[in-house]
Scaffold this motif. Structure first.
Motif, PDB file in Angstrom:
ATOM      1  N   UNK A 127       0.844  -1.197   0.000  1.00  0.00           N
ATOM      2  CA  UNK A 127       0.000   0.000   0.000  1.00  0.00           C
ATOM      3  C   UNK A 127       0.882   1.251   0.000  1.00  0.00           C
ATOM      4  N   UNK A 128       1.870   1.291   0.885  1.00  0.00           N
ATOM      5  CA  UNK A 128       2.664   2.500   1.057  1.00  0.00           C
ATOM      6  C   UNK A 128       3.506   2.857  -0.159  1.00  0.00           C
ATOM      7  N   UNK A 129       4.111   1.885  -0.807  1.00  0.00           N
ATOM      8  CA  UNK A 129       4.967   2.195  -1.966  1.00  0.00           C
ATOM      9  C   UNK A 129       4.159   2.813  -3.114  1.00  0.00           C
ATOM     10  N   UNK A 130       3.059   2.200  -3.561  1.00  0.00           N
ATOM     11  CA  UNK A 130       2.298   2.849  -4.630  1.00  0.00           C
ATOM     12  C   UNK A 130       1.630   4.150  -4.176  1.00  0.00           C
ATOM     13  N   UNK A 131       1.222   4.242  -2.910  1.00  0.00           N
ATOM     14  CA  UNK A 131       0.640   5.480  -2.406  1.00  0.00           C
ATOM     15  C   UNK A 131       1.688   6.594  -2.425  1.00  0.00           C
ATOM     16  N   UNK A 132       2.904   6.282  -2.010  1.00  0.00           N
ATOM     17  CA  UNK A 132       3.983   7.274  -2.018  1.00  0.00           C
ATOM     18  C   UNK A 132       4.295   7.742  -3.439  1.00  0.00           C
ATOM     19  N   UNK A 133       4.108   6.868  -4.411  1.00  0.00           N
ATOM     20  CA  UNK A 133       4.360   7.239  -5.811  1.00  0.00           C
ATOM     21  C   UNK A 133       3.413   8.349  -6.264  1.00  0.00           C
ATOM     22  N   UNK A 134       2.130   8.268  -5.880  1.00  0.00           N
ATOM     23  CA  UNK A 134       1.148   9.241  -6.377  1.00  0.00           C
ATOM     24  C   UNK A 134       0.813  10.340  -5.373  1.00  0.00           C
ATOM     25  N   UNK A 135       1.164  10.137  -4.108  1.00  0.00           N
ATOM     26  CA  UNK A 135       0.881  11.137  -3.068  1.00  0.00           C
ATOM     27  C   UNK A 135       1.990  11.104  -2.018  1.00  0.00           C
ATOM     28  N   UNK A 136       3.202  11.533  -2.393  1.00  0.00           N
ATOM     29  CA  UNK A 136       4.341  11.399  -1.481  1.00  0.00           C
ATOM     30  C   UNK A 136       4.154  12.120  -0.148  1.00  0.00           C
ATOM     31  N   UNK A 137       3.320  13.145  -0.112  1.00  0.00           N
ATOM     32  CA  UNK A 137       3.085  13.868   1.134  1.00  0.00           C
ATOM     33  C   UNK A 137       2.252  13.076   2.137  1.00  0.00           C
TER      34      UNK A 137
END
Length: 157
Positions: A127-137
């Motif tokens: 979850x965190x890796x793809x989420x960080x890709x599109x919403x790093x904040x």
């Protein structure tokens, strides 16, 4: 009265059948939800099962702007899972498609059917890796460091 749109983040995963095709199709179907627009989607990631079994998973995260309520969004996502042949023989069983509401604006809710933010999202690299890709904040370095030992890799294409 029409609801104000909310940005929601959806986790996508599959490990049965053709997971890459299932996620691509699911991303297309998100755009077909009423009162919903897909704003962005991560690339696809492979991951080893966490608290699950079966083959490796394919995962992604999408951000949508929607006027659907959080429960209505979840219901629409579960209908898509059912159309994709999702079965629930036991908790965390392998699946043809899994769609989770991760975040729904700044809402915080806990109920028998839906908890937002998703209660285990910060424990899972998939979850965190793809989420960080599109919403790093929305993802901290500390959160990423805590899941660095989980098996995850970016898939080509």
């Amino acid at each position: 009265m029409q609801r104000e749109p909310v940005e929601a983040y959806i986790g996508l995963g599959a490990n049965l059948g053709d997971p890459m095709a299932a996620l691509r199709q699911a991303l297309g179907r998100l755009a077909e939800l009423p009162h919903t627009v897909v704003l962005r989607a991560s690339g696809l990631y492979g991951s080893t099962p966490v608290d699950s079994s079966g083959p490796d998973y394919v995962n992604a995260v999408a951000c949508v702007r929607t006027r659907l309520t959080a429960p209505a969004l979840l219901s629409a996502l579960q209908a898509q899972e059912n159309q994709a042949g999702r079965e629930r023989p036991y908790r965390n069983a392998p699946r043809t498609l899994d769609l989770d509401v991760l975040l729904y604006g700044s809402a915080r809710m806990a109920g028998p059917v839906l908890t937002v933010p998703h209660p285990r999202m910060t424990e899972r690299a998939f979850v965190l890796m793809p989420l960080a890709e599109i919403a790093p904040d929305l993802v901290s370095a500390t959160q990423l460091a805590a899941v660095r030992d989980q098996g995850i890799w970016r898939l080509a294409g």
